[in-house]
Motif scaffolding. Structure first.
Motif, short mmCIF file in Angstrom:
data_model
loop_
_atom_site.label_atom_id
_atom_site.label_comp_id
_atom_site.label_asym_id
_atom_site.label_seq_id
_atom_site.Cartn_x
_atom_site.Cartn_y
_atom_site.Cartn_z
N HIS A 86 0.87 -1.18 0.00
CA HIS A 86 0.00 0.00 0.00
C HIS A 86 0.90 1.22 0.00
O HIS A 86 1.95 1.23 0.61
CB HIS A 86 -0.90 0.00 1.24
N LEU A 139 -0.25 7.21 -7.53
CA LEU A 139 -1.41 7.23 -8.41
C LEU A 139 -0.96 7.60 -9.82
O LEU A 139 -0.27 8.61 -10.01
CB LEU A 139 -2.44 8.25 -7.90
N ASP A 148 -1.63 2.00 -7.27
CA ASP A 148 -2.36 2.61 -6.15
C ASP A 148 -3.60 1.77 -5.83
O ASP A 148 -4.63 1.89 -6.48
CB ASP A 148 -2.76 4.04 -6.50
N ASN A 160 -5.71 2.03 -3.61
CA ASN A 160 -6.89 2.76 -3.16
C ASN A 160 -8.02 2.64 -4.17
O ASN A 160 -9.19 2.78 -3.84
CB ASN A 160 -6.57 4.23 -2.92
N THR A 161 -7.67 2.36 -5.42
CA THR A 161 -8.65 2.17 -6.48
C THR A 161 -9.55 0.97 -6.21
O THR A 161 -10.70 0.96 -6.62
CB THR A 161 -7.93 1.99 -7.84
N THR A 193 -9.64 -0.75 -2.89
CA THR A 193 -9.92 -1.01 -1.47
C THR A 193 -11.35 -0.59 -1.13
O THR A 193 -11.91 0.32 -1.74
CB THR A 193 -8.95 -0.25 -0.55
N GLU A 211 -14.41 1.29 0.52
CA GLU A 211 -14.53 2.69 0.90
C GLU A 211 -14.85 2.87 2.37
O GLU A 211 -14.57 3.92 2.94
CB GLU A 211 -15.59 3.37 0.04
N ARG A 220 -14.62 2.48 6.46
CA ARG A 220 -13.49 2.36 7.38
C ARG A 220 -13.47 0.95 7.97
O ARG A 220 -14.44 0.21 7.89
CB ARG A 220 -13.56 3.43 8.45
N MET A 270 -8.02 2.64 6.95
CA MET A 270 -8.46 2.05 5.68
C MET A 270 -8.33 0.54 5.74
O MET A 270 -7.47 0.00 6.42
CB MET A 270 -7.59 2.57 4.54
N VAL A 275 -6.85 -2.08 4.06
CA VAL A 275 -5.86 -2.35 3.02
C VAL A 275 -5.18 -3.70 3.19
O VAL A 275 -4.32 -4.05 2.42
CB VAL A 275 -4.78 -1.24 2.96
#
Length: 146
Positions: free
Chosen positions: A67, A71, A84, A86-87, A89, A91, A93, A101, A103
């Motif tokens: 992680h 980006l 990245d 985050n694309t 994972t 949304e 919490r 996050m 992850v």
């Protein structure tokens, strides 16, 4: 240089340094993935491209990617070339009591990426300036805003 360590970045056939994704040889064989292939890690949230690092140091049924990669969107929020995650994972919490996050555990699938097809479909994203020593050429962002 850290970028030259195989478990950090894998240079694709297009010369791009892809974030490394670890995969067990059994899982790689089922998907016809070989060492250093460029793969598409995906789920219902999006896609991330990475370089395959085939190793028994990851258990079957799981994959691993660091992680914190940069980006480099092909399609913002849908397909990322820079690794990245985050694309893809979740949304939400991690719990009602922690705002971190998620992850370290979520579902994905992996397949070999067709870089030639992606380059034809998204020529602008795959022709951006790239510096072999440091990665992305941020002059493209500063000068063009892309």
């Amino acid at each position: 240089m850290v970028r030259e360590i195989e478990t950090c970045k894998i240079k694709g056939p297009d010369g791009y340094g892809y974030q490394t994704m670890w995969i067990n040889p059994l899982d790689a064989a089922k998907r016809n993935i070989r060492q250093h292939d460029i793969v598409d890690i995906y789920n219902e949230r999006g896609h991330v491209l990475a370089g395959a690092y085939v190793t028994e140091r990851i258990m079957p049924g799981a994959v691993y990617i660091d992680h914190g990669a940069r980006l480099d969107p092909v399609i913002l929020g849908k397909l990322d070339r820079g690794g990245d995650i985050n694309t893809i994972t979740p949304e939400k919490r991690m719990s009602a009591h922690a705002t971190g996050m998620v992850v370290s555990g979520f579902l994905v699938e992996v397949k070999r990426a067709d870089l030639d097809q992606l380059a034809r479909d998204y020529p602008e994203a795959f022709s951006q300036p790239y510096d072999d020593a440091s990665g992305l050429d941020f002059n493209r962002v500063l000068e063009t805003g892309k």
